[in-house]
Design a protein around this motif. Structure first.
Motif, PDB file in Angstrom:
ATOM      1  N   TYR A 122       0.843  -1.191   0.000  1.00  9.84           N
ATOM      2  CA  TYR A 122       0.000   0.000   0.000  1.00  9.84           C
ATOM      3  C   TYR A 122       0.878   1.241   0.000  1.00  9.84           C
ATOM      4  O   TYR A 122       1.956   1.251   0.597  1.00  9.84           O
ATOM      5  CB  TYR A 122      -0.899   0.018   1.242  1.00  9.84           C
ATOM      6  N   PHE A 123       0.394   2.298  -0.668  1.00  8.36           N
ATOM      7  CA  PHE A 123       1.094   3.573  -0.729  1.00  8.36           C
ATOM      8  C   PHE A 123       0.116   4.687  -0.381  1.00  8.36           C
ATOM      9  O   PHE A 123      -0.988   4.741  -0.937  1.00  8.36           O
ATOM     10  CB  PHE A 123       1.695   3.802  -2.124  1.00  8.36           C
ATOM     11  N   CYS A 124       0.513   5.570   0.533  1.00  9.94           N
ATOM     12  CA  CYS A 124      -0.349   6.671   0.953  1.00  9.94           C
ATOM     13  C   CYS A 124      -0.562   7.657  -0.195  1.00  9.94           C
ATOM     14  O   CYS A 124       0.123   7.592  -1.214  1.00  9.94           O
ATOM     15  CB  CYS A 124       0.252   7.386   2.165  1.00  9.94           C
ATOM     16  N   ASP A 125      -1.491   8.580  -0.015  1.00  7.54           N
ATOM     17  CA  ASP A 125      -1.815   9.556  -1.052  1.00  7.54           C
ATOM     18  C   ASP A 125      -0.590  10.347  -1.499  1.00  7.54           C
ATOM     19  O   ASP A 125      -0.380  10.550  -2.697  1.00  7.54           O
ATOM     20  CB  ASP A 125      -2.842  10.593  -0.597  1.00  7.54           C
ATOM     21  N   ALA A 126       0.208  10.806  -0.530  1.00  9.14           N
ATOM     22  CA  ALA A 126       1.367  11.644  -0.862  1.00  9.14           C
ATOM     23  C   ALA A 126       2.393  10.876  -1.692  1.00  9.14           C
ATOM     24  O   ALA A 126       2.888  11.383  -2.706  1.00  9.14           O
ATOM     25  CB  ALA A 126       2.010  12.176   0.411  1.00  9.14           C
ATOM     26  N   CYS A 127       2.707   9.658  -1.296  1.00 16.67           N
ATOM     27  CA  CYS A 127       3.683   8.859  -2.047  1.00 16.67           C
ATOM     28  C   CYS A 127       3.135   8.478  -3.423  1.00 16.67           C
ATOM     29  O   CYS A 127       3.870   8.492  -4.412  1.00 16.67           O
ATOM     30  CB  CYS A 127       4.075   7.615  -1.260  1.00 16.67           C
ATOM     31  N   ALA A 128       1.855   8.139  -3.486  1.00 15.32           N
ATOM     32  CA  ALA A 128       1.251   7.781  -4.766  1.00 15.32           C
ATOM     33  C   ALA A 128       1.276   8.972  -5.718  1.00 15.32           C
ATOM     34  O   ALA A 128       1.603   8.831  -6.894  1.00 15.32           O
ATOM     35  CB  ALA A 128      -0.181   7.287  -4.564  1.00 15.32           C
ATOM     36  N   ARG A 129       0.941  10.166  -5.205  1.00 21.03           N
ATOM     37  CA  ARG A 129       0.961  11.371  -6.050  1.00 21.03           C
ATOM     38  C   ARG A 129       2.369  11.670  -6.552  1.00 21.03           C
ATOM     39  O   ARG A 129       2.568  12.012  -7.706  1.00 21.03           O
ATOM     40  CB  ARG A 129       0.437  12.574  -5.258  1.00 21.03           C
ATOM     41  N   GLU A 130       3.347  11.521  -5.667  1.00 16.40           N
ATOM     42  CA  GLU A 130       4.735  11.828  -6.029  1.00 16.40           C
ATOM     43  C   GLU A 130       5.279  10.879  -7.097  1.00 16.40           C
ATOM     44  O   GLU A 130       6.099  11.251  -7.917  1.00 16.40           O
ATOM     45  CB  GLU A 130       5.614  11.760  -4.778  1.00 16.40           C
TER      46      GLU A 130
END
Length: 67
Positions: free
Chosen positions: A45-53
């Motif tokens: 799983y990847f949080c919103d911030a990491c996924a956006r980056e």
């Protein structure tokens, strides 16, 4: 469960918690806004911030160790 001072259970994620494989952020869930990837048979799983980056690498299907 109530945590006491010095009790590390308050800081340990439970099996129902999601942990971002990139930055270690924890959340109850996984939240609907997080990204899930299966890499070499393991769900990550990847949080919103990491996924956006790293959205271009995610869309390009690169394993997270290549980011």
């Amino acid at each position: 469960m109530t945590s006491q001072p010095g009790d590390d259970r308050a800081h340990r994620p439970s099996p129902a918690d999601a942990v971002c494989a990139r930055c270690g952020t924890t959340a109850q869930g996984p939240p609907l806004t997080w990204t899930c990837s299966v890499e070499r048979g393991v769900r990550r799983y990847f949080c919103d911030a990491c996924a956006r980056e790293h959205i271009r690498a995610i869309e390009g299907r690169l394993d997270s160790d290549r980011w």
